[in-house]
Scaffold this active site. Sequence first.
Site, PDB file in Angstrom:
ATOM      1  N   LYS A  15       0.814  -1.211   0.000  1.00 23.42           N
ATOM      2  CA  LYS A  15       0.000   0.000   0.000  1.00 23.42           C
ATOM      3  C   LYS A  15       0.849   1.263   0.000  1.00 23.42           C
ATOM      4  CE  LYS A  15      -2.093  -1.316   3.695  1.00 23.42           C
ATOM      5  NZ  LYS A  15      -1.334  -2.583   3.784  1.00 23.42           N
ATOM      6  N   GLU A  87      -1.990   5.088   5.231  1.00 24.20           N
ATOM      7  CA  GLU A  87      -2.531   4.607   6.512  1.00 24.20           C
ATOM      8  C   GLU A  87      -3.860   5.284   6.849  1.00 24.20           C
ATOM      9  OE1 GLU A  87      -1.287   2.038   7.859  1.00 24.20           O
ATOM     10  OE2 GLU A  87       0.733   1.964   7.019  1.00 24.20           O
ATOM     11  N   ALA A  88      -4.714   5.397   5.848  1.00 30.82           N
ATOM     12  CA  ALA A  88      -5.968   6.141   5.987  1.00 30.82           C
ATOM     13  C   ALA A  88      -6.942   5.518   6.984  1.00 30.82           C
ATOM     14  CB  ALA A  88      -6.642   6.275   4.616  1.00 30.82           C
ATOM     15  N   GLN A  89      -6.735   4.254   7.327  1.00 27.80           N
ATOM     16  CA  GLN A  89      -7.629   3.625   8.303  1.00 27.80           C
ATOM     17  C   GLN A  89      -7.583   4.327   9.648  1.00 27.80           C
ATOM     18  OE1 GLN A  89      -4.839   2.121   7.186  1.00 27.80           O
ATOM     19  NE2 GLN A  89      -3.645   1.450   8.956  1.00 27.80           N
TER      20      GLN A  89
END
Length: 197
Positions: A15, A87-89
């Site tokens: 990612k 790391e959008a979570q």
Amino acid sequence: MAKLYFRYGAMGSSKSAQALITKFNYEERGMRVWLLKPSADIRMEKDTVASRIGLSAPADIITPNMNIYHIFQEREQEFYDVIIADEAQFFLPAQIEQLRHIVDDYNVSVFCFGLRTDFCTKLFPGSARLFEIADSVTELKTVCSCGGKAIVNARLDSSGNVMTAGEQIYIGGNESYRPMCYKCWQKAISKTQHSQS
């Protein structure tokens, strides 16, 4: 027309590398990229997005109390052609909505890269909101050690046993997590429970 993109995958699905490659592709065409990440991601240098294959780039850190939309407005004179969030979570659902508003109000595309679920296969709040409001959702695939498609981010204890309890957010690398298919994850849980009984 600008869109909100969510590209998700289990750990080990490249990612961060894909985020940095996307950044390079836009910049190679003379476009301005705003690279950002949540403050919860402390694996590497705090203000850097880095991949396991050695790519890295400086990034702005977003804390939970920051309004991404307002920051973008304040920087409008710099104007970004695209926003890339790694790391959008870990972003709050409200921050995902702020990114959505940037897409709609400024016609700037936003690419979010992150995990779908935690080590117990529960959606992260930021990821859940992305599934709800992103224009495009794409899975980045990786494999389990059995060769099957990995969908679980299995958390390991210091002995290598799969954990099923603990805080949702625990930052770690290959020593703490392993991508697994659901079947292998279930087998590993059973093995751990059997050895502890």
